[in-house]
Design a protein around this motif. Structure first.
Motif, mmCIF file in Angstrom:
data_model
loop_
_atom_site.group_PDB
_atom_site.id
_atom_site.type_symbol
_atom_site.label_atom_id
_atom_site.label_comp_id
_atom_site.label_asym_id
_atom_site.label_seq_id
_atom_site.Cartn_x
_atom_site.Cartn_y
_atom_site.Cartn_z
ATOM 1 N N LYS A 242 6.183 9.575 -3.583
ATOM 2 C CA LYS A 242 5.358 10.786 -3.677
ATOM 3 C C LYS A 242 4.862 11.009 -5.099
ATOM 4 O O LYS A 242 3.759 11.501 -5.318
ATOM 5 N N THR A 243 5.683 10.647 -6.060
ATOM 6 C CA THR A 243 5.344 10.877 -7.467
ATOM 7 C C THR A 243 4.333 9.860 -7.981
ATOM 8 O O THR A 243 3.494 10.189 -8.819
ATOM 9 N N ALA A 244 4.392 8.629 -7.482
ATOM 10 C CA ALA A 244 3.604 7.515 -8.029
ATOM 11 C C ALA A 244 2.096 7.763 -8.048
ATOM 12 O O ALA A 244 1.415 7.424 -9.016
ATOM 13 N N GLN A 245 1.522 8.337 -6.985
ATOM 14 C CA GLN A 245 0.094 8.679 -6.941
ATOM 15 C C GLN A 245 -0.827 7.525 -7.332
ATOM 16 O O GLN A 245 -1.676 7.658 -8.213
ATOM 17 N N SER A 246 -0.678 6.382 -6.678
ATOM 18 C CA SER A 246 -1.572 5.235 -6.905
ATOM 19 C C SER A 246 -1.819 4.562 -5.558
ATOM 20 O O SER A 246 -1.016 4.699 -4.633
ATOM 21 N N PRO A 247 -2.931 3.819 -5.409
ATOM 22 C CA PRO A 247 -3.204 3.169 -4.126
ATOM 23 C C PRO A 247 -2.116 2.157 -3.732
ATOM 24 O O PRO A 247 -1.722 2.078 -2.578
ATOM 25 N N GLU A 248 -1.656 1.397 -4.721
ATOM 26 C CA GLU A 248 -0.642 0.367 -4.451
ATOM 27 C C GLU A 248 0.564 0.568 -5.356
ATOM 28 O O GLU A 248 0.456 1.139 -6.441
ATOM 29 N N ILE A 249 1.703 0.068 -4.882
ATOM 30 C CA ILE A 249 2.921 0.124 -5.689
ATOM 31 C C ILE A 249 3.598 -1.236 -5.667
ATOM 32 O O ILE A 249 3.548 -1.950 -4.650
ATOM 33 N N GLN A 250 4.183 -1.596 -6.792
ATOM 34 C CA GLN A 250 4.816 -2.911 -6.908
ATOM 35 C C GLN A 250 6.322 -2.754 -7.097
ATOM 36 O O GLN A 250 6.776 -1.937 -7.895
ATOM 37 N N LEU A 251 7.088 -3.517 -6.319
ATOM 38 C CA LEU A 251 8.541 -3.541 -6.450
ATOM 39 C C LEU A 251 8.919 -4.832 -7.155
ATOM 40 O O LEU A 251 8.394 -5.905 -6.826
ATOM 41 N N GLN A 252 9.829 -4.731 -8.104
ATOM 42 C CA GLN A 252 10.343 -5.910 -8.798
ATOM 43 C C GLN A 252 11.867 -5.855 -8.746
ATOM 44 O O GLN A 252 12.466 -4.821 -9.053
ATOM 45 N N LEU A 253 12.479 -6.972 -8.326
ATOM 46 C CA LEU A 253 13.942 -6.973 -8.187
ATOM 47 C C LEU A 253 14.521 -8.364 -8.348
ATOM 48 O O LEU A 253 13.795 -9.370 -8.275
ATOM 49 N N ASN A 254 15.815 -8.402 -8.548
ATOM 50 C CA ASN A 254 16.541 -9.659 -8.659
ATOM 51 C C ASN A 254 17.505 -9.816 -7.489
ATOM 52 O O ASN A 254 17.202 -10.491 -6.523
ATOM 53 N N ALA A 255 18.655 -9.155 -7.533
ATOM 54 C CA ALA A 255 19.665 -9.282 -6.477
ATOM 55 C C ALA A 255 19.746 -7.994 -5.661
ATOM 56 O O ALA A 255 19.164 -6.977 -6.009
ATOM 57 N N ALA A 256 20.517 -8.040 -4.575
ATOM 58 C CA ALA A 256 20.599 -6.919 -3.635
ATOM 59 C C ALA A 256 21.207 -5.662 -4.247
ATOM 60 O O ALA A 256 20.942 -4.559 -3.778
ATOM 61 N N LEU A 257 22.014 -5.816 -5.282
ATOM 62 C CA LEU A 257 22.645 -4.647 -5.896
ATOM 63 C C LEU A 257 22.211 -4.444 -7.349
ATOM 64 O O LEU A 257 22.803 -3.644 -8.076
ATOM 65 N N ALA A 258 21.187 -5.172 -7.778
ATOM 66 C CA ALA A 258 20.663 -5.033 -9.143
ATOM 67 C C ALA A 258 19.566 -3.970 -9.170
ATOM 68 O O ALA A 258 18.978 -3.652 -8.134
ATOM 69 N N GLU B 280 0.870 -1.172 0.000
ATOM 70 C CA GLU B 280 0.000 0.000 0.000
ATOM 71 C C GLU B 280 0.918 1.237 0.000
ATOM 72 O O GLU B 280 1.745 1.414 0.895
ATOM 73 N N ARG B 281 0.799 2.066 -1.034
ATOM 74 C CA ARG B 281 1.773 3.144 -1.248
ATOM 75 C C ARG B 281 1.806 4.172 -0.113
ATOM 76 O O ARG B 281 2.871 4.544 0.370
ATOM 77 N N ARG B 282 0.644 4.666 0.300
ATOM 78 C CA ARG B 282 0.624 5.712 1.331
ATOM 79 C C ARG B 282 1.223 5.223 2.650
ATOM 80 O O ARG B 282 1.952 5.939 3.322
ATOM 81 N N SER B 283 0.913 3.979 3.012
ATOM 82 C CA SER B 283 1.454 3.415 4.262
ATOM 83 C C SER B 283 2.971 3.296 4.182
ATOM 84 O O SER B 283 3.681 3.587 5.148
ATOM 85 N N LEU B 284 3.443 2.854 3.005
ATOM 86 C CA LEU B 284 4.891 2.717 2.823
ATOM 87 C C LEU B 284 5.568 4.084 2.881
ATOM 88 O O LEU B 284 6.597 4.247 3.549
ATOM 89 N N LEU B 285 4.983 5.069 2.220
ATOM 90 C CA LEU B 285 5.557 6.420 2.227
ATOM 91 C C LEU B 285 5.611 6.983 3.650
ATOM 92 O O LEU B 285 6.632 7.530 4.073
ATOM 93 N N ALA B 286 4.530 6.815 4.394
ATOM 94 C CA ALA B 286 4.485 7.335 5.766
ATOM 95 C C ALA B 286 5.554 6.669 6.634
ATOM 96 O O ALA B 286 6.247 7.325 7.419
ATOM 97 N N ALA B 287 5.706 5.340 6.469
ATOM 98 C CA ALA B 287 6.704 4.605 7.250
ATOM 99 C C ALA B 287 8.126 5.047 6.879
ATOM 100 O O ALA B 287 8.982 5.230 7.749
ATOM 101 N N VAL B 288 8.362 5.209 5.576
ATOM 102 C CA VAL B 288 9.691 5.637 5.117
ATOM 103 C C VAL B 288 10.016 7.031 5.651
ATOM 104 O O VAL B 288 11.128 7.292 6.122
ATOM 105 N N GLU B 289 9.043 7.947 5.631
ATOM 106 C CA GLU B 289 9.289 9.310 6.112
ATOM 107 C C GLU B 289 9.558 9.334 7.618
ATOM 108 O O GLU B 289 10.381 10.113 8.097
ATOM 109 N N ARG B 290 8.882 8.447 8.350
ATOM 110 C CA ARG B 290 9.136 8.394 9.809
ATOM 111 C C ARG B 290 10.527 7.842 10.100
ATOM 112 O O ARG B 290 11.293 8.401 10.890
ATOM 113 N N ILE B 291 10.857 6.746 9.444
ATOM 114 C CA ILE B 291 12.127 6.071 9.724
ATOM 115 C C ILE B 291 13.306 6.897 9.199
ATOM 116 O O ILE B 291 14.425 6.823 9.719
#
Length: 379
Positions: free
Chosen positions: A340-356, A268-279
């Motif tokens: 902040k830019t995404a402006q959608s209810p949910e956001i999806q992360l896609q990744l492979n390795a820790a430095l990719a 959930e994008r807003r929850s993630l943004l709020a958590a990131v801004e706090r931390i």
């Protein structure tokens, strides 16, 4: 020259063009705004030009004597913005370099310069002419301008790369650490011919003004784009913005996006943004690193910052996770900008390795892809 206009019209249009007045002009006249009073059309135009970015706007006024004059932009702005609501009379006398400004509360004299020294805005006689939907233009700029490089020495990276395709507009921006790509609909009016495909890189400074002007006017008709020989002009209604293009080969940004991914996380994008801004309050000001632990077994992610000699913070939140657990770290500023830019209810992360490269995609709304390079976690 003599004209009567309202304080609100003069103030709004003066504020608009003043954005193109250079802070350190190479010639005294460039610190001025060119004012032209048109008696035949009963309009006043204002122009500012720093030899790269030029803005012209016009508005209705009661003109009883046509003419032109250049006035120090900052001084005029400072005076007009402080005047009371109501009518303002602005005039000069032939052969005089002083503008006389009067209103209900008093009168002012401002020494200016003749219009003959003010440089002409570049005119485009031929080249490419396109009609762009303003909503698509605003959407594309909002989604990419944040990722441009603030360093103008980086040339093409200090701008947004615009591709005009048959059915969409593609905007791309990168500063070398992150990438934003947005596609918006390029709808054509009925009977309108398919537009010519082309691409151009435009300075972020100019495009921020285009976005600001369109939003401020709430403009809904197509924006005309003229392009020729390293010059771009955006034109709509009574406003015109001209800028040089950025020369050089823009990076092949599509090649940076991995073709497939081993892990996928939906949050959930807003929850993630709020958590990131706090931390992020604890993020070390020297590196701004935030650790993200992705726990596939418990279907949650944990954000943490351990700032030596300051303190630490940790927050967990549920997520839909497919793929193995992994620890990864980001520059917290880059993460906040994307969320902040995404402006959608949910956001999806896609990744492979820790430095990719990690891809962030808004689910719903604008068709956008944001890429950010993770940073190495120190033991």
């Amino acid at each position: 020259m003599k004209l009567v206009c309202t304080q609100s019209d003069l103030n709004a249009n003066l504020s608009l063009v003043s954005r193109a007045v250079p802070s350190r002009p190479t010639h005294p006249v460039l610190a001025n705004v060119l004012l032209v009073a048109d008696e035949e059309n009963q309009r006043v135009s204002l122009t500012a030009f720093d030899l790269s970015l030029g803005i012209r706007t016009s508005f209705a006024a009661e003109v009883t004597g046509g003419g032109s004059f250049t006035i120090p932009a900052k001084l005029l702005n400072d005076i007009v913005s402080r005047l009371p609501d109501g009518e303002i009379t602005l005039e000069d006398e032939a052969g005089d370099t002083v503008a006389y400004l009067s209103c209900s509360s008093g009168s002012y004299q401002v020494r200016g310069m003749g219009p003959e020294e003010f440089p002409e805005l570049p005119a485009i006689e031929a080249g490419t002419i396109l009609k762009l939907p303003p909503e698509a233009l605003i959407e594309g700029l909002k989604g990419t301008l944040f990722a441009t490089s603030p360093d103008e020495a980086k040339q093409v990276l200090a701008g947004v790369h615009l591709k005009v395709l048959p059915d969409c507009l593609e905007f791309a921006a990168t500063d070398g650490h992150r990438l934003a790509v947005v596609q918006t609909a390029n709808e054509k009016a009925e009977g309108e011919e398919t537009q010519e495909q082309f691409e151009v890189t435009v300075p972020a400074k100019a495009l921020r003004e285009v976005e600001r002007m369109l939003v401020m006017r709430q403009w809904t008709e197509p924006v005309t784009l003229h392009f020729e020989h390293g010059q771009v002009v955006f034109e709509w209604a009574d406003q015109r913005l001209t800028t040089r293009t950025l020369e050089g080969q823009y990076p092949a940004y599509r090649q940076l996006i991995p073709p497939s991914f081993e892990r996928q996380i939906t949050l959930e994008r807003r929850s993630l943004l709020a958590a990131v801004e706090r931390i992020a309050v604890f993020a070390d000001q020297k590196n701004n690193i935030l650790k993200c632990s992705i726990d596939e077994e418990n279907q949650e992610i944990t954000l943490s910052v351990d700032a030596k000699d300051v303190g630490s913070g940790k927050e967990s939140m549920p997520a839909q996770i497919s793929g193995d657990s992994i620890d990864i770290a980001f520059n917290v500023k880059y993460l906040i900008d994307i969320l902040k830019t995404a402006q959608s209810p949910e956001i999806q992360l896609q990744l492979n390795a820790a430095l990719a490269p990690v891809i962030f995609q808004p689910l719903g709304g604008v068709n956008a892809t944001f890429l950010v390079m993770p940073v190495q976690l120190r033991a």
